[in-house]
Design a protein around this motif. Structure first.
Motif, short mmCIF file in Angstrom:
data_model
loop_
_atom_site.label_atom_id
_atom_site.label_comp_id
_atom_site.label_asym_id
_atom_site.label_seq_id
_atom_site.Cartn_x
_atom_site.Cartn_y
_atom_site.Cartn_z
N ILE A 75 0.84 -1.21 0.00
CA ILE A 75 0.00 0.00 0.00
C ILE A 75 0.87 1.25 0.00
N GLY A 76 2.09 1.11 -0.50
CA GLY A 76 3.00 2.24 -0.56
C GLY A 76 3.99 2.23 0.59
N GLN A 87 -2.98 9.79 2.47
CA GLN A 87 -3.41 8.85 3.51
C GLN A 87 -4.77 8.25 3.17
N ARG A 90 -4.26 5.60 0.57
CA ARG A 90 -3.69 4.40 1.19
C ARG A 90 -4.78 3.59 1.89
N GLU A 91 -5.65 4.29 2.61
CA GLU A 91 -6.72 3.60 3.33
C GLU A 91 -7.66 2.88 2.36
N HIS A 93 -6.88 1.73 -0.64
CA HIS A 93 -6.16 0.59 -1.19
C HIS A 93 -6.08 -0.54 -0.16
N GLN A 134 1.78 2.20 11.40
CA GLN A 134 0.97 1.92 10.22
C GLN A 134 0.55 0.44 10.18
#
Length: 291
Positions: A75-76, A87, A90-91, A93, A134
């Motif tokens: 997710i990066g 952010q 990312r969430e 994904h 994370q």
């Protein structure tokens, strides 16, 4: 047949499309897989995921009849400094990868241990703090989907690239639900010892990747892209150490190798599976192989 706890990562056949890779692994006799979802490494799952893409991939996987142990995703860079938009992306994904894991019956989603760079964005300690936070957050979201969250640490090319940094991350993850994936090739390439790795991280180990490697020398970097038997990994000692600490997880051949041609790859995977099956049986004869 191969040992009941031994599967194969779809990364091993990343040159084929997903359906073909699944057919190849099933034809070789594997019953369990790890599903590669790593952009640039294995494109069996698109990096840009939406609900329709998740359904499409899950349908192909479920039609194959293969069990999925984990989805190996990304997710990066977890130590990157993101703005609110980054952010949120990312969430989203993460949510799609967790949905895919749930829809394929996977036990866990696997995420990396930081960026593909040994140099930290801030300091080593600060970056590992961020990565741990994370991962713990991702594990809390994973629980909502009924799956676990594991991280592959150490990883020779990423922030936590050696045993020392893997220890720093493991210390921060202690007491959380985040499990650790052990990869023989990354340990050996970094100059580490698989037996020492098992002794250090036994309580947190959830899964094991199998591939051969050679460590770095004065004339060149470590090489993680070797077929089993073509490197320096002591699989017998590592598997015996796992037995001694009561490891109860599964194993997966992740044969992202570059010393065989694509035509030779199925035979090489079968040979590796037979070799590892014999070692697992020798290390833990009370565990019966698949019929």
């Amino acid at each position: 047949m191969f040992h009941q706890l031994l599967g194969c990562s779809s990364i091993s056949f990343r040159h084929q499309d997903l359906a073909a890779a699944l057919h190849t692994m099933r034809g070789l006799g594997f019953e369990e897989i790890d599903l590669g979802a790593l952009p640039g490494v294995c494109d069996h799952v698109a990096y840009v995921l939406d609900a329709a893409a998740v359904e499409a991939v899950a349908a192909v996987v479920n039609d194959s009849g293969l069990r999925v142990r984990s989805v190996n995703g990304d997710i990066g860079d977890l130590n990157a400094a993101l703005d609110a938009g980054g952010q949120d992306a990312r969430e989203r994904h993460l949510g799609m990868l967790l949905a895919l894991a749930a829809k394929t019956g996977a036990k866990a989603l696997v995420l990396p241990c930081g960026a593909i760079d040994h140099e930290p964005v801030r300091s080593v300690e600060e970056d590992i703090d961020v990565v741990a936070a994370q991962l713990i957050h991702a594990s809390q979201r994973a629980a909502e989907f009924g799956v676990e969250l594991w991280t592959e640490s150490l990883h020779y090319y990423r922030l936590c690239w050696n045993t020392g940094r893997a220890q720093l991350l493991a210390d921060r993850l202690a007491g959380s639900d985040v499990g650790i994936v052990m990869d023989f090739s990354h340990i050996v390439a970094s100059g580490g010892d698989p037996v020492d790795f098992v002794d250090r991280f036994a309580p947190q180990l959830r899964h094991v990747h199998l591939r051969d490697a050679v460590p770095a020398t004065e004339t060149g970097p470590g090489n993680i892209n070797l077929s089993i038997g073509n490197g320096k990994a002591d699989f017998a000692a590592g598997l015996a150490a796992l037995r001694d600490v009561g490891y109860a997880g599964h194993f997966s051949l992740e044969l992202e190798t570059r010393d065989v041609s694509h035509d030779e790859r199925p035979a090489a995977a079968a040979k590796a599976a037979s070799f590892i099956t014999d070692l697992i049986q020798t290390a833990s004869p009370h565990i019966q192989g698949a019929p």
